[in-house]
Design a protein around this motif. Structure first.
Motif, PDB file in Angstrom:
ATOM      1  N   ILE A 138       0.851  -1.192   0.000  1.00  0.00           N
ATOM      2  CA  ILE A 138       0.000   0.000   0.000  1.00  0.00           C
ATOM      3  C   ILE A 138       0.886   1.240   0.000  1.00  0.00           C
ATOM      4  O   ILE A 138       1.728   1.415   0.871  1.00  0.00           O
ATOM      5  N   THR A 139       0.709   2.054  -1.005  1.00  0.00           N
ATOM      6  CA  THR A 139       1.516   3.266  -1.112  1.00  0.00           C
ATOM      7  C   THR A 139       0.572   4.457  -1.149  1.00  0.00           C
ATOM      8  O   THR A 139      -0.643   4.300  -1.114  1.00  0.00           O
ATOM      9  N   GLY A 140       1.144   5.640  -1.241  1.00  0.00           N
ATOM     10  CA  GLY A 140       0.328   6.854  -1.271  1.00  0.00           C
ATOM     11  C   GLY A 140      -0.624   6.900  -2.449  1.00  0.00           C
ATOM     12  O   GLY A 140      -1.619   7.621  -2.435  1.00  0.00           O
ATOM     13  N   THR A 141      -0.336   6.105  -3.487  1.00  0.00           N
ATOM     14  CA  THR A 141      -1.155   6.187  -4.697  1.00  0.00           C
ATOM     15  C   THR A 141      -2.269   5.140  -4.726  1.00  0.00           C
ATOM     16  O   THR A 141      -3.081   5.136  -5.639  1.00  0.00           O
ATOM     17  N   GLU A 155      -7.257   2.576  -1.285  1.00  0.00           N
ATOM     18  CA  GLU A 155      -7.911   2.252  -0.019  1.00  0.00           C
ATOM     19  C   GLU A 155      -7.788   3.367   1.006  1.00  0.00           C
ATOM     20  O   GLU A 155      -6.753   4.004   1.117  1.00  0.00           O
ATOM     21  N   ALA A 156      -8.884   3.554   1.786  1.00  0.00           N
ATOM     22  CA  ALA A 156      -8.789   4.417   2.953  1.00  0.00           C
ATOM     23  C   ALA A 156      -8.093   3.602   4.036  1.00  0.00           C
ATOM     24  O   ALA A 156      -8.446   2.452   4.301  1.00  0.00           O
ATOM     25  N   LEU A 157      -7.101   4.199   4.657  1.00  0.00           N
ATOM     26  CA  LEU A 157      -6.245   3.451   5.558  1.00  0.00           C
ATOM     27  C   LEU A 157      -6.158   4.193   6.880  1.00  0.00           C
ATOM     28  O   LEU A 157      -5.962   5.408   6.898  1.00  0.00           O
ATOM     29  N   SER A 158      -6.366   3.485   7.984  1.00  0.00           N
ATOM     30  CA  SER A 158      -6.057   4.133   9.263  1.00  0.00           C
ATOM     31  C   SER A 158      -5.110   3.253  10.056  1.00  0.00           C
ATOM     32  O   SER A 158      -5.198   2.023  10.027  1.00  0.00           O
TER      33      SER A 158
END
Ligand SMILES: [Zn+2]
Lengths: 300, 156
Positions: B39-42, B45-48
């Motif tokens: 998972i990268t900035g691009t 997905e919404a990530l917490s």
């Protein structure tokens, strides 16, 4: 059935090694069909030069009635220009019944085995594996004594010397005590030593060959390369103290054998060549029956 | 009654409707888990992420929540390489539909780069890197190199 490749000595168990060496011994006694591989074609694909290994495989193939398509390093490289090894292997699979490969990159033979539709034999991939060398080393030891129970000393560059690594790994399948003598910084890699110890092998490090030479059965000498040292003075200093001379062997066991994967430079005094201890030329000659057994294993 | 973990989460990150909650990540490893999942900035997905949440069993732990993405078995097992106690909760409509632990995989493909510059897997050949997972580390199937530490530092 899956294609039978010979990529790494680590893929063999003890039974398989013994079986192959038994077969080589039969071949050595001329007990073989010299037409066993008649009509079979071996592609000898060398991406870096190694005249001896190549000739040894070609000789083995010829003695069994087969044919070799030999591609020297220059042709192999121009053939592969811009092409992946995977593609070269897929193409050559269509020309031959088996492929012998030598390549500068580690793991190249494993990759070749994944793309070939015919058996692949690894004849050395970079600093990686060279199983036919290990098998002929074991064969040469076995000619003189059973491998179980021996004390063997490895001397020289044990850090980068791949022949020493794969011999040590193969010997861990037997009941063998390993002695190592190497210059500072060129010791057996710690990960290898740990994995050998885990398999139950006893490894003893020595500073000087004199500490151990009188009690070993096999002395395996490897080359110390000049480029491993910062300057020639320190190289010559180390190289001279690691040179095997007839004097060093004065009190050695009578049946001690001295092996070397060749070519040698200065590691072994030429005066030793006539001694009954010297077995390195015989070791090199043993490459032919051992490779004959390997070819028969993958091609029959 | 809320569990300890839900209480903590309530304070730090909102509940998600659909997706995956990776709980019981070793304290401080959350960012590596995110990295190992690619998972990268691009990515969409919404990530917490919650790090260093107090935990009764673990002292402190990290939590990662991924909205609208259910992790595959292969992805989940990669997490075991850096955080073998992690648990995976698949959430559908605010409910935990599936709860599973992570299993250390036997082999990983295409995840880490072999540190050996002489390895054939570092060339333009049409192969993915392949490592066997052994107690001493990750063992390159091509060149036998062993990565003994900092696995995340070798992620492609
Ligand atoms: Zn590798």
């Amino acid at each position: 059935m899956a294609t039978k490749h010979i990529i790494s000595i680590g893929d063999f168990d003890r039974k398989e090694i013994d079986h192959l060496l038994d077969h080589a011994a039969q071949i050595d006694k001329k007990k073989y069909d010299d037409n066993a591989l008649r009509g079979k074609i071996l592609a000898v694909l060398f991406f870096e030069p190694s005249t001896r290994t190549r000739m040894s495989f070609e000789s083995a193939m010829a003695r069994l009635g087969g044919t070799s398509l030999s591609v020297g390093s220059v042709e192999a490289c121009s053939m592969a220009k811009g092409e992946t090894l995977a593609d070269t292997i897929r193409v050559v699979s269509g020309y031959a019944d088996a492929i012998v490969i030598r390549h500068p990159k580690e793991g190249a033979a494993r990759l070749a085995g994944e793309f070939a539709t015919v058996p692949v034999i690894n004849a050395g991939d970079g600093a990686g594996q060279h199983p036919s060398q290990t098998l002929l080393d074991l064969y040469t030891i076995r000619q003189t004594m059973p491998i179980d129970g021996i004390e063997i000393a490895l001397i020289g560059d044990l850090r980068y010397g791949r022949t020493a690594h794969s011999l040590a790994s193969a010997l861990s399948l037997y009941n063998v005590r390993l002695h190592t003598i190497s210059p500072k910084g060129l010791e057996l890699p710690a990960t290898l030593a740990a994995s050998l110890a885990k398999k139950g092998m006893e490894i003893i490090e020595h500073d000087n060959i004199k500490d151990v030479i009188d009690s070993v059965d096999v002395l395996y000498v490897t080359r110390i390369q000049r480029e491993r040292f910062p300057d020639s003075a320190s190289y010559f200093n180390v190289a001279s103290s690691y040179r095997i001379t007839p004097e060093i062997l004065t009190n050695a066991k009578k049946h001690l054998i001295v092996l070397h994967p060749l070519p040698r430079v200065d590691e072994i005094d030429a005066r030793l060549d006539e001694s009954p201890h010297a077995r390195y030329f015989e070791q090199s000659r043993n490459g032919v029956p051992v490779r004959m057994a390997m070819l028969m294993q993958v091609l029959q | 009654m809320m569990t300890e973990s839900e209480e903590n989460e309530g304070l730090l990150v909102r509940r998600i409707k659909n997706g995956t909650v990776i709980d019981h990540i070793d304290g401080g490893e959350a960012l590596n888990v995110v990295k190992i999942l690619g998972i990268t900035g691009t990515t969409q997905e919404a990530l917490s992420i919650a790090t260093n949440v107090p935990s009764r069993n673990m002292g402190r732990k990290d939590i990662v929540k991924l909205t609208n993405r259910e992790l595959s078995k292969e992805e989940v097992d990669r997490i075991a390489l850096i955080s073998p106690r992690a648990t995976i909760n698949i959430i559908r409509n605010f409910k935990v539909c599936e709860k599973k632990g992570v299993e250390i995989p036997i082999q990983i493909e295409g995840l880490v780069r072999c540190p050996n510059p002489g390895c054939i897997s570092n060339t333009n050949e049409p192969i993915r890197s392949r490592f066997r997972v052994l107690p001493e580390g990750l063992h390159c199937c091509y060149c036998d190199w062993v990565i003994t530490r900092d696995i995340t530092g070798h992620i492609i």
